[in-house]
Design a protein around this motif. Structure first.
Motif, PDB file in Angstrom:
ATOM      1  N   VAL A  63      46.629 -35.446  34.202  1.00  0.00           N
ATOM      2  CA  VAL A  63      46.691 -34.019  33.849  1.00  0.00           C
ATOM      3  C   VAL A  63      46.123 -33.848  32.445  1.00  0.00           C
ATOM      4  CG1 VAL A  63      48.290 -32.103  33.389  1.00  0.00           C
ATOM      5  CG2 VAL A  63      48.667 -33.614  35.350  1.00  0.00           C
ATOM      6  N   LYS A  64      45.383 -32.749  32.250  1.00  0.00           N
ATOM      7  CA  LYS A  64      44.773 -32.479  30.935  1.00  0.00           C
ATOM      8  C   LYS A  64      45.519 -31.331  30.248  1.00  0.00           C
ATOM      9  CE  LYS A  64      40.210 -33.991  32.328  1.00  0.00           C
ATOM     10  NZ  LYS A  64      38.793 -33.728  32.486  1.00  0.00           N
ATOM     11  N   ILE A  65      45.826 -31.520  28.977  1.00  0.00           N
ATOM     12  CA  ILE A  65      46.552 -30.479  28.236  1.00  0.00           C
ATOM     13  C   ILE A  65      45.821 -30.200  26.931  1.00  0.00           C
ATOM     14  CG2 ILE A  65      48.818 -29.786  27.325  1.00  0.00           C
ATOM     15  CD1 ILE A  65      49.684 -32.546  28.709  1.00  0.00           C
ATOM     16  N   PRO A  66      45.384 -28.976  26.737  1.00  0.00           N
ATOM     17  CA  PRO A  66      44.770 -28.641  25.444  1.00  0.00           C
ATOM     18  C   PRO A  66      45.757 -28.900  24.315  1.00  0.00           C
ATOM     19  CG  PRO A  66      44.460 -26.865  27.035  1.00  0.00           C
ATOM     20  CD  PRO A  66      45.419 -27.838  27.662  1.00  0.00           C
ATOM     21  N   ILE A  67      45.246 -29.369  23.184  1.00  0.00           N
ATOM     22  CA  ILE A  67      46.130 -29.722  22.071  1.00  0.00           C
ATOM     23  C   ILE A  67      46.972 -28.513  21.634  1.00  0.00           C
ATOM     24  CG2 ILE A  67      44.275 -29.411  20.337  1.00  0.00           C
ATOM     25  CD1 ILE A  67      47.349 -31.735  20.095  1.00  0.00           C
ATOM     26  N   LEU A  68      46.393 -27.316  21.670  1.00  0.00           N
ATOM     27  CA  LEU A  68      47.161 -26.145  21.216  1.00  0.00           C
ATOM     28  C   LEU A  68      48.318 -25.835  22.172  1.00  0.00           C
ATOM     29  CD1 LEU A  68      44.271 -23.846  19.883  1.00  0.00           C
ATOM     30  CD2 LEU A  68      45.721 -25.447  18.606  1.00  0.00           C
ATOM     31  N   GLU A  69      48.211 -26.275  23.420  1.00  0.00           N
ATOM     32  CA  GLU A  69      49.314 -26.133  24.384  1.00  0.00           C
ATOM     33  C   GLU A  69      50.393 -27.168  24.086  1.00  0.00           C
ATOM     34  OE1 GLU A  69      50.038 -24.005  26.912  1.00  0.00           O
ATOM     35  OE2 GLU A  69      48.419 -22.879  25.941  1.00  0.00           O
ATOM     36  N   LEU A  70      49.957 -28.397  23.890  1.00  0.00           N
ATOM     37  CA  LEU A  70      50.919 -29.472  23.622  1.00  0.00           C
ATOM     38  C   LEU A  70      51.718 -29.173  22.349  1.00  0.00           C
ATOM     39  CD1 LEU A  70      51.720 -32.237  24.877  1.00  0.00           C
ATOM     40  CD2 LEU A  70      50.205 -33.326  23.221  1.00  0.00           C
ATOM     41  N   HIS A  71      51.064 -28.490  21.439  1.00  0.00           N
ATOM     42  CA  HIS A  71      51.690 -28.116  20.173  1.00  0.00           C
ATOM     43  C   HIS A  71      52.908 -27.213  20.367  1.00  0.00           C
ATOM     44  CE1 HIS A  71      49.957 -28.098  15.827  1.00  0.00           C
ATOM     45  NE2 HIS A  71      50.842 -29.016  16.027  1.00  0.00           N
ATOM     46  N   LYS A  72      52.946 -26.510  21.508  1.00  0.00           N
ATOM     47  CA  LYS A  72      54.068 -25.569  21.747  1.00  0.00           C
ATOM     48  C   LYS A  72      55.286 -26.273  22.335  1.00  0.00           C
ATOM     49  CE  LYS A  72      50.868 -21.814  22.847  1.00  0.00           C
ATOM     50  NZ  LYS A  72      50.131 -21.304  24.019  1.00  0.00           N
ATOM     51  N   GLN A  73      55.149 -27.576  22.634  1.00  0.00           N
ATOM     52  CA  GLN A  73      56.239 -28.329  23.264  1.00  0.00           C
ATOM     53  C   GLN A  73      57.523 -28.301  22.426  1.00  0.00           C
ATOM     54  OE1 GLN A  73      57.809 -30.332  25.297  1.00  0.00           O
ATOM     55  NE2 GLN A  73      56.373 -30.238  27.033  1.00  0.00           N
ATOM     56  N   GLN A  74      58.655 -28.189  23.119  1.00  0.00           N
ATOM     57  CA  GLN A  74      59.962 -28.171  22.427  1.00  0.00           C
ATOM     58  C   GLN A  74      60.505 -29.587  22.212  1.00  0.00           C
ATOM     59  OE1 GLN A  74      61.352 -25.270  21.252  1.00  0.00           O
ATOM     60  NE2 GLN A  74      59.389 -24.411  21.952  1.00  0.00           N
ATOM     61  N   ASP A  75      60.202 -30.468  23.161  1.00  0.00           N
ATOM     62  CA  ASP A  75      60.708 -31.843  23.070  1.00  0.00           C
ATOM     63  C   ASP A  75      60.263 -32.481  21.751  1.00  0.00           C
ATOM     64  OD1 ASP A  75      61.640 -34.369  24.881  1.00  0.00           O
ATOM     65  OD2 ASP A  75      59.996 -34.904  23.507  1.00  0.00           O
ATOM     66  N   LYS A  76      61.194 -33.139  21.062  1.00  0.00           N
ATOM     67  CA  LYS A  76      60.831 -33.573  19.708  1.00  0.00           C
ATOM     68  C   LYS A  76      59.859 -34.758  19.687  1.00  0.00           C
ATOM     69  CE  LYS A  76      64.674 -36.438  17.878  1.00  0.00           C
ATOM     70  NZ  LYS A  76      64.381 -37.460  18.851  1.00  0.00           N
ATOM     71  N   ASP A  77      59.892 -35.618  20.701  1.00  0.00           N
ATOM     72  CA  ASP A  77      58.916 -36.712  20.754  1.00  0.00           C
ATOM     73  C   ASP A  77      57.516 -36.178  21.067  1.00  0.00           C
ATOM     74  OD1 ASP A  77      60.681 -38.855  20.227  1.00  0.00           O
ATOM     75  OD2 ASP A  77      61.465 -38.668  22.274  1.00  0.00           O
ATOM     76  N   LEU A  78      57.471 -35.195  21.955  1.00  0.00           N
ATOM     77  CA  LEU A  78      56.159 -34.626  22.295  1.00  0.00           C
ATOM     78  C   LEU A  78      55.635 -33.751  21.158  1.00  0.00           C
ATOM     79  CD1 LEU A  78      56.511 -33.931  26.132  1.00  0.00           C
ATOM     80  CD2 LEU A  78      55.543 -35.917  24.956  1.00  0.00           C
ATOM     81  N   GLN A  79      56.562 -33.152  20.437  1.00  0.00           N
ATOM     82  CA  GLN A  79      56.157 -32.400  19.229  1.00  0.00           C
ATOM     83  C   GLN A  79      55.552 -33.346  18.190  1.00  0.00           C
ATOM     84  OE1 GLN A  79      59.221 -30.245  17.158  1.00  0.00           O
ATOM     85  NE2 GLN A  79      59.140 -28.603  18.701  1.00  0.00           N
TER      86      GLN A  79
END
Ligand code: UDP
Length: 365
Positions: free
Chosen positions: A125-141
């Motif tokens: 799966v591909k995720i634009p960086i600006l989308e990943l940036h909105k993640q709540q999970d602290k490891d993914l943040q």
């Protein structure tokens, strides 16, 4: 004498349109102010190496019609593009993927983050960086912040003079984080480099009795035509009456080194280091055999009339508004057609430029 079809610009857009028209029995004169065909995909041979004069170009598409059309004019070397980047002193795959993750982080941290990515998004799966940036999970943040800072922020500042948040999200979205072990830059179904180079491909496209090529020939308002096909910048046609559409340009520093290989992949990005954004090494594309190698260092800069060439339209709302003003003028000209990266002021890849030609041609007839 009036030209039936005058095409301004001999790049891939102008050449594709010339061919389509010529095959319908139309007469075409195609002009370019430069002394060569092929626009910014122009390449040439030096010491047995095919060098792309205006930076590395890789043809890739999912569109069968586009692939079939272009394939009439070349044979393909089945090259699959891979890019690496210097990240915290390590050379690792870009776009950031699971292999990158395991290169830049200690194993236990990489495993933990990998599992979270798989749980949240799944594999491939591909995720634009600006989308990943909105993640709540602290490891993914943590991951998003790392990728944003180490891969996107400074590269984008060098490339565009703006941060990834200031420029249209589609720009950083071109290189999404990829939850995969696939190190390729593109996953398109069709991908390759013309075996004899892009210039030869365009030469063949233009090789038709109905097409006349005039190089070193800028457009001037006294030229007479029934239809005009304009692949130059749209603001230039209207003499910049609403102001100039901004572009980014590039400066390339070509260096020949007396050894066989400079780097492992055709392109290596340097997001956080140096003034250049990337180094391209040309012999990778066609597996050219030579004891030497030729590389280019790529330095982004602002476009300035008379100093350099237009490369990239700058996608943001303000520029889109200005473009729309020119577009509304263009729409009043029934026998003039604007297309190509500069004519449409759109960040087209080569395949999208060809698709635009095929669609425009079909809509005009
Ligand atoms: N980008 C980045 N770091 C990278 C690669 C890309 O920040 O290592 C961003 C940058 O803003 C760049 C955009 O993504 O302009 C699109 O990259 P791409 O490789 O598609 O650019 P192109 O090859 O068209 O110049």
């Amino acid at each position: 004498m009036k030209t039936q079809n005058l095409i301004v610009g001999c790049g891939i857009s102008g050449a594709a349109m010339a061919r389509l028209l010529a095959e319908k029995g139309e007469h075409v004169v195609i002009i370019d102010s430069k002394n060569h065909i092929a626009g910014n995909i122009y390449d040439y041979y030096q010491d047995g190496i095919c060098v792309h004069k205006y930076g590395t170009h890789i043809f890739h598409t999912n569109n069968k019609d586009v692939w079939n059309f272009v394939s009439r004019f070349c044979q393909w070397y089945p090259y699959q593009h891979k890019v690496c980047g210097l990240i915290d002193g390590q050379i690792a795959p870009i776009p950031f993927n699971l292999n990158t993750l395991h290169t830049v982080f200690p194993e236990s941290l990489a495993n933990k983050i990998e599992q979270k990515l798989l749980d949240n998004y799944g594999l491939n799966v591909k995720i634009p960086i600006l989308e990943l940036h909105k993640q709540q999970d602290k490891d993914l943040q943590f991951l998003a912040k790392y990728i944003y800072e180490k891969i996107f922020l400074e590269y984008t500042l060098k490339q565009w003079g703006q941060t990834p948040d200031e420029i249209d999200p589609s720009v950083s979205g071109r290189v999404p984080v990829y939850i995969s072990r696939d190190n390729r830059y593109f996953q398109d179904k069709y991908q390759g480099i013309p075996i004899s180079g892009y210039t030869k491909m365009i030469e063949k496209m233009l090789d038709h009795p109905n097409i006349q090529i005039k190089l070193n020939t800028p457009f001037n308002a006294n030229m007479e035509y029934e239809r005009l096909w304009w692949t130059g910048s749209i603001d230039e046609f209207f003499e910049f009456q609403f102001g100039q559409l901004p572009y980014r340009s590039e400066r390339f520093e070509f260096i020949k080194f007396p050894y066989k290989k400079f780097q492992e992949t055709a392109v290596v990005n340097y997001p956080c280091n140096y003034e250049f954004t990337r180094i391209g090494e040309y012999k990778h594309f066609l597996n050219d055999q030579s004891d030497d190698t030729i590389v280019s260092y790529e330095y982004p800069e602002a476009f300035e009339e008379g100093k350099n060439d237009r490369y990239y339209p700058i996608a943001n709302e303000q520029n889109a508004q200005l473009y729309r003003k020119y577009l509304s003028l263009a729409q009043t000209k029934k026998n003039i057609f604007f297309f190509g990266r500069l004519g449409d002021y759109k960040y087209y890849d080569m395949d999208k430029a060809v698709l635009r030609c095929l669609e425009l041609f079909n809509s005009v007839k």
